[in-house]
Design a protein around this motif. Sequence first.
Motif, PDB file in Angstrom:
ATOM      1  N   VAL A   1       0.841  -1.203   0.000  1.00 18.12           N
ATOM      2  CA  VAL A   1       0.000   0.000   0.000  1.00 18.12           C
ATOM      3  C   VAL A   1       0.876   1.252   0.000  1.00 18.12           C
ATOM      4  CG1 VAL A   1      -1.744   1.298   1.271  1.00 18.12           C
ATOM      5  CG2 VAL A   1      -1.895  -1.198   1.162  1.00 18.12           C
TER       6      VAL A   1
ATOM      7  N   ILE B   1      -1.262  -8.494  -9.502  1.00 16.83           N
ATOM      8  CA  ILE B   1      -2.115  -7.295  -9.548  1.00 16.83           C
ATOM      9  C   ILE B   1      -1.330  -6.063  -9.103  1.00 16.83           C
ATOM     10  CG2 ILE B   1      -4.220  -6.232  -8.653  1.00 16.83           C
ATOM     11  CD1 ILE B   1      -4.542  -8.700 -10.601  1.00 16.83           C
TER      12      ILE B   1
ATOM     13  N   GLU C   1     -14.494 -10.357  -0.579  1.00 19.30           N
ATOM     14  CA  GLU C   1     -13.712 -10.635  -1.782  1.00 19.30           C
ATOM     15  C   GLU C   1     -13.763  -9.396  -2.643  1.00 19.30           C
ATOM     16  OE1 GLU C   1     -15.321 -14.823  -2.995  1.00 19.30           O
ATOM     17  OE2 GLU C   1     -14.139 -14.074  -4.682  1.00 19.30           O
TER      18      GLU C   1
ATOM     19  N   PRO D   1      -7.214 -11.090  -5.922  1.00 20.96           N
ATOM     20  CA  PRO D   1      -7.690  -9.998  -5.058  1.00 20.96           C
ATOM     21  C   PRO D   1      -6.948  -8.692  -5.347  1.00 20.96           C
ATOM     22  CG  PRO D   1      -6.303 -11.517  -3.822  1.00 20.96           C
ATOM     23  CD  PRO D   1      -6.523 -12.142  -5.163  1.00 20.96           C
ATOM     24  N   ASP D   2      -7.679  -7.595  -5.215  1.00 24.97           N
ATOM     25  CA  ASP D   2      -7.057  -6.274  -5.217  1.00 24.97           C
ATOM     26  C   ASP D   2      -6.852  -5.920  -3.750  1.00 24.97           C
ATOM     27  OD1 ASP D   2      -6.785  -3.448  -4.924  1.00 24.97           O
ATOM     28  OD2 ASP D   2      -7.551  -3.183  -6.966  1.00 24.97           O
ATOM     29  N   VAL D   3      -5.613  -5.973  -3.296  1.00 19.63           N
ATOM     30  CA  VAL D   3      -5.405  -5.879  -1.845  1.00 19.63           C
ATOM     31  C   VAL D   3      -5.629  -4.468  -1.318  1.00 19.63           C
ATOM     32  CG1 VAL D   3      -3.939  -7.917  -1.649  1.00 19.63           C
ATOM     33  CG2 VAL D   3      -2.884  -5.677  -2.102  1.00 19.63           C
ATOM     34  N   VAL D   4      -5.409  -3.458  -2.126  1.00 22.46           N
ATOM     35  CA  VAL D   4      -5.657  -2.089  -1.654  1.00 22.46           C
ATOM     36  C   VAL D   4      -7.150  -1.905  -1.389  1.00 22.46           C
ATOM     37  CG1 VAL D   4      -5.502   0.355  -2.227  1.00 22.46           C
ATOM     38  CG2 VAL D   4      -3.632  -1.189  -2.854  1.00 22.46           C
TER      39      VAL D   4
ATOM     40  N   LEU E   1      -8.274  -4.047   1.668  1.00 25.35           N
ATOM     41  CA  LEU E   1      -7.956  -3.431   2.956  1.00 25.35           C
ATOM     42  C   LEU E   1      -8.938  -2.297   3.276  1.00 25.35           C
ATOM     43  CD1 LEU E   1      -4.062  -3.435   2.586  1.00 25.35           C
ATOM     44  CD2 LEU E   1      -5.313  -4.503   4.478  1.00 25.35           C
TER      45      LEU E   1
ATOM     46  N   ASN F   1      -4.401 -12.247  -0.990  1.00 27.30           N
ATOM     47  CA  ASN F   1      -3.265 -12.971  -1.581  1.00 27.30           C
ATOM     48  C   ASN F   1      -2.460 -13.634  -0.451  1.00 27.30           C
ATOM     49  OD1 ASN F   1      -1.783 -10.961  -0.397  1.00 27.30           O
ATOM     50  ND2 ASN F   1      -1.191  -9.939  -2.293  1.00 27.30           N
ATOM     51  N   ASP F   2      -1.276 -14.130  -0.751  1.00 28.70           N
ATOM     52  CA  ASP F   2      -0.519 -14.835   0.294  1.00 28.70           C
ATOM     53  C   ASP F   2       0.618 -13.967   0.859  1.00 28.70           C
ATOM     54  OD1 ASP F   2       1.336 -14.867  -1.751  1.00 28.70           O
ATOM     55  OD2 ASP F   2       1.427 -17.046  -1.941  1.00 28.70           O
ATOM     56  N   ASP F   3       0.449 -12.670   0.805  1.00 34.44           N
ATOM     57  CA  ASP F   3       1.458 -11.748   1.326  1.00 34.44           C
ATOM     58  C   ASP F   3       1.310 -11.640   2.850  1.00 34.44           C
ATOM     59  OD1 ASP F   3       2.684  -9.381   2.292  1.00 34.44           O
ATOM     60  OD2 ASP F   3       2.596  -8.456   0.317  1.00 34.44           O
TER      61      ASP F   3
ATOM     62  N   ILE G   1       2.402  -9.556   4.937  1.00 33.37           N
ATOM     63  CA  ILE G   1       2.161  -8.194   5.438  1.00 33.37           C
ATOM     64  C   ILE G   1       0.698  -7.814   5.278  1.00 33.37           C
ATOM     65  CG2 ILE G   1       2.796  -5.773   5.181  1.00 33.37           C
ATOM     66  CD1 ILE G   1       4.996  -7.716   6.308  1.00 33.37           C
ATOM     67  N   VAL G   2       0.139  -8.086   4.135  1.00 34.40           N
ATOM     68  CA  VAL G   2      -1.279  -7.790   3.919  1.00 34.40           C
ATOM     69  C   VAL G   2      -2.137  -8.585   4.902  1.00 34.40           C
ATOM     70  CG1 VAL G   2      -3.175  -7.895   2.259  1.00 34.40           C
ATOM     71  CG2 VAL G   2      -0.891  -7.195   1.495  1.00 34.40           C
TER      72      VAL G   2
ATOM     73  N   ARG H   1      -1.366  -9.516   7.864  1.00 37.94           N
ATOM     74  CA  ARG H   1      -1.277  -8.870   9.183  1.00 37.94           C
ATOM     75  C   ARG H   1      -2.086  -7.580   9.211  1.00 37.94           C
ATOM     76  NH1 ARG H   1       4.579  -7.704  10.561  1.00 37.94           N
ATOM     77  NH2 ARG H   1       4.175  -5.778   9.450  1.00 37.94           N
ATOM     78  N   GLN H   2      -2.069  -6.833   8.126  1.00 39.55           N
ATOM     79  CA  GLN H   2      -2.826  -5.580   8.087  1.00 39.55           C
ATOM     80  C   GLN H   2      -4.322  -5.848   8.187  1.00 39.55           C
ATOM     81  OE1 GLN H   2      -1.022  -4.120   4.456  1.00 39.55           O
ATOM     82  NE2 GLN H   2       0.457  -2.840   5.568  1.00 39.55           N
TER      83      GLN H   2
ATOM     84  N   GLU I   1       2.997 -20.434   5.719  1.00 38.48           N
ATOM     85  CA  GLU I   1       3.569 -20.704   7.044  1.00 38.48           C
ATOM     86  C   GLU I   1       3.929 -19.389   7.751  1.00 38.48           C
ATOM     87  OE1 GLU I   1       6.980 -23.279   6.822  1.00 38.48           O
ATOM     88  OE2 GLU I   1       6.256 -24.424   8.560  1.00 38.48           O
TER      89      GLU I   1
ATOM     90  N   ARG J   1       2.529 -15.720  12.523  1.00 39.69           N
ATOM     91  CA  ARG J   1       2.326 -14.437  13.196  1.00 39.69           C
ATOM     92  C   ARG J   1       0.881 -14.160  13.546  1.00 39.69           C
ATOM     93  NH1 ARG J   1       6.180  -9.794  11.277  1.00 39.69           N
ATOM     94  NH2 ARG J   1       4.833  -8.911  12.880  1.00 39.69           N
TER      95      ARG J   1
END
Lengths: 256, 256, 256, 256
Positions: free
Chosen positions: B112, B137, C99, C109-112, C115, C133-135, C137-138, C140-141, C170, C175
């Motif tokens: 972001v 994306i 979704e 997914p459009d992660v912005v 969120l 997605n499998d990020d 950081i996203v 956790r956000q 994993e 986390r």
Amino acid sequence: DQPLVIGGRSFQSRLITGTGGATDLNLLEQALLASGTEMTTVALRRLDPRGDGAAVYALIERLKLQVLPNTAACFSAREAVTTAELAREALETNWIKLEVIADDKTLLPDVVQTLEAARQLVARDFVVLAYTNDDPIVARQLEDLGCAAVMPLGAPIGTGLGILNPHNIEAIVTRAQVPIVLDAGLGTASDAALAMELGCSAVLLATAVNRAQHPVVMAEAFRHAVAGGRLAALGGRVPRRRHALASSSMEGRAYL
Amino acid sequence: DQPLVIGGRSFQSRLITGTGGATDLNLLEQALLASGTEMTTVALRRLDPRGDGAAVYALIERLKLQVLPNTAACFSAREAVTTAELAREALETNWIKLEVIADDKTLLPDVVQTLEAARQLVARDFVVLAYTNDDPIVARQLEDLGCAAVMPLGAPIGTGLGILNPHNIEAIVTRAQVPIVLDAGLGTASDAALAMELGCSAVLLATAVNRAQHPVVMAEAFRHAVAGGRLAALGGRVPRRRHALASSSMEGRAYL
Amino acid sequence: DQPLVIGGRSFQSRLITGTGGATDLNLLEQALLASGTEMTTVALRRLDPRGDGAAVYALIERLKLQVLPNTAACFSAREAVTTAELAREALETNWIKLEVIADDKTLLPDVVQTLEAARQLVARDFVVLAYTNDDPIVARQLEDLGCAAVMPLGAPIGTGLGILNPHNIEAIVTRAQVPIVLDAGLGTASDAALAMELGCSAVLLATAVNRAQHPVVMAEAFRHAVAGGRLAALGGRVPRRRHALASSSMEGRAYL
Amino acid sequence: DQPLVIGGRSFQSRLITGTGGATDLNLLEQALLASGTEMTTVALRRLDPRGDGAAVYALIERLKLQVLPNTAACFSAREAVTTAELAREALETNWIKLEVIADDKTLLPDVVQTLEAARQLVARDFVVLAYTNDDPIVARQLEDLGCAAVMPLGAPIGTGLGILNPHNIEAIVTRAQVPIVLDAGLGTASDAALAMELGCSAVLLATAVNRAQHPVVMAEAFRHAVAGGRLAALGGRVPRRRHALASSSMEGRAYL
């Protein structure tokens, strides 16, 4: 780097390029040159006295490559030994790439016949480079029989699937005292680099170059990949870590 | 082969080697030379006016490399934009490798903040090479914002795990109109070859060279691997087959 | 084993089976039963007041499953929030599977937007289960925004490719303080078992069951696989070893 | 589903659990029960007339399991045949799990000796279940010699690495007329599910259960995983697709 030594001969190149699968003599010549190879395999079995065989052999002579006849399309130790003897007489070399396959559908090696053929060929003073599966025990047995090099497959001949079981290749290399040459199944440059990183001494290819869309380009690709993989094996790669490690520092000191 | 073009400039080398992780200036110099790189990254954030930063910068000048300042250790778009402006002033270049990380433990990008920073930096006339995750994306959004190159990670920074998700890298490359540069996570030569085979335009490395046991050897390994992988991408590899295909023939005709 | 708890509710089953992809109501009913699921997703977006929607909803009621409306086919936070409000009114539940996809080709997914939608939905008192997605950081956000569960993809929707990046899954699980539900991309039983072994709290499936050749058989397959994977995560698997370890002894003592 | 038939006997369970590696008789009993197995292996070689062997055998009798003696720790065909004869006399069964290993470090099978032992044992009216490497040719040769089942390894004994070469296992299964039982190397539930999905008829385990932190939990995990993998093999999984496929529709019709 040290040269590759097989059967007492030294090679600067660690890429062995076969003639199999080639469809055009000019392309084959250019691909052999681009690959930088010093040795090439030819199938004695399919000798056609009238035809292309002579032209290929003349090409190998002109390029001053060491010829490595193979026993492709032999299904038993007896056939392989006979073929090797014919090759020795015809080509005046006691080097032989031993291949005994189980059937002409899978083209997988028959290891029982391969071991028996290796035993006989070594006794007949051949320098035997033995094509085999990726079983570490069979590899060791071939070495114990006196083979000059052991050549495990990465994947079945012509599949281009790469190295299906890197764990086995690494296990073979770890114990071997003779050169291990990855033979068969490679599809692209990164496969060859991986083979060298796993500790193989050389890579043998045919289909992956000769049946590529652009054989000469691919030959050069493999030349670089084998060189890169070899250097990476010598260079001591960074360890794999589960967690991140910052690189933008010099042990705490500032950069720029 | 065509040269790599980023932001209107051409590069013969498709390997970008960072200075991060280096522990010795002499080794760094030799490694940069051995890698054949024409561009190198430096972290402005860690500028130490007394110290090594100046020496590294002098080295880059002497080697006539293009300098690519990065925003390493920035945690927000605001910090990244400020850092980029400082870099432009200090180094007289409007090129910037944009990195906005989420925390200093995972070093993973905050997408972001990265997107927001990219938007602002493009508006300020920077040539933005944006480090990001491997989400197709997000990669497209960075391109749509005007980034000159998109730089997805193979694995977290410094892990040496290679390309954890080749499927995503391939998906990114397939749709991209700007160069895709694989950045972060590579460990060894075959990883770099694979990146190029997946269609990446270039590879960016630091830890994998500078923290290897022999950085100069490894730099040369990666040079070969990137060249080999690129050629393999152009050469048209053989298809993967589930079943074997004999190679020791020339369409039925005999060889030797 | 503990029950799965999401948003304050307990579930005995850790398999959530969607209705998407089903082509026959009877098969869908049997598959839902065979899967042992206690919750199922439905797409509000595609509501057709004349048609199948009502029949599916009646089926869900008859089977006493918790309904989890989703915002499938929403391309922005605004659309997703509107859809969620419609679902809350129509179905009398404040649970929503969020979704937001970037386009109807990749379905990624459009992660912005995701969120942003999560922020708004939590503020409106929804229990949000967020597809992403499998990020790490996203993920956790999304958790920090108050989502009740985070649902990373294994692979793009409908591909059946399994878990393309187990390392990321994993990392997400390690986390997380909320349940992580593997959603999308699974193809077969071993994929689901792996998801659970990586530490996921549950698995969500639709295509893999409803588009299998025998949906009811496959539903039962996944029921076993999720149970098996969960038990394996609890059972403390043997470590991976590079070298062999004899099993046919009892610490040196004899057997039989 | 059909029962598993080996050597004319039917089994409902497709999981064979060995006694090797067990450290506690009570745990072993519970694990055997939790696994649902109907047959268990014991190593005759390590017979200790004073000790645990008798207790283990009594346990097997009490649980009414079929006993499958193995020739673990035999290094030659001759040793294996002798051991099998001793087992037949002592345990009144002509079933034998044939294991001839090459050395006690790798514990890998010696396929030449294994083939020779199989030939002799079949001639002596044993029902031979032969442990082997993952070479499709050796597997076929064992079948041709009359083995009742062929048991390729997934990975070396006790490593827990799973199935290192799924391509080979699939190739073995495709051609086999006798049951293929995945034996050795499995570490966790998803490995067992994968074995069944590849088409194996059963799975044999010892270390993965008996050396887990919680053997009884892991035994139940494997029971589910084998059942799930078998059902998945029968259920006709969705094809792998490179690109996404929407699931939230019913062939264009609406779903609430």
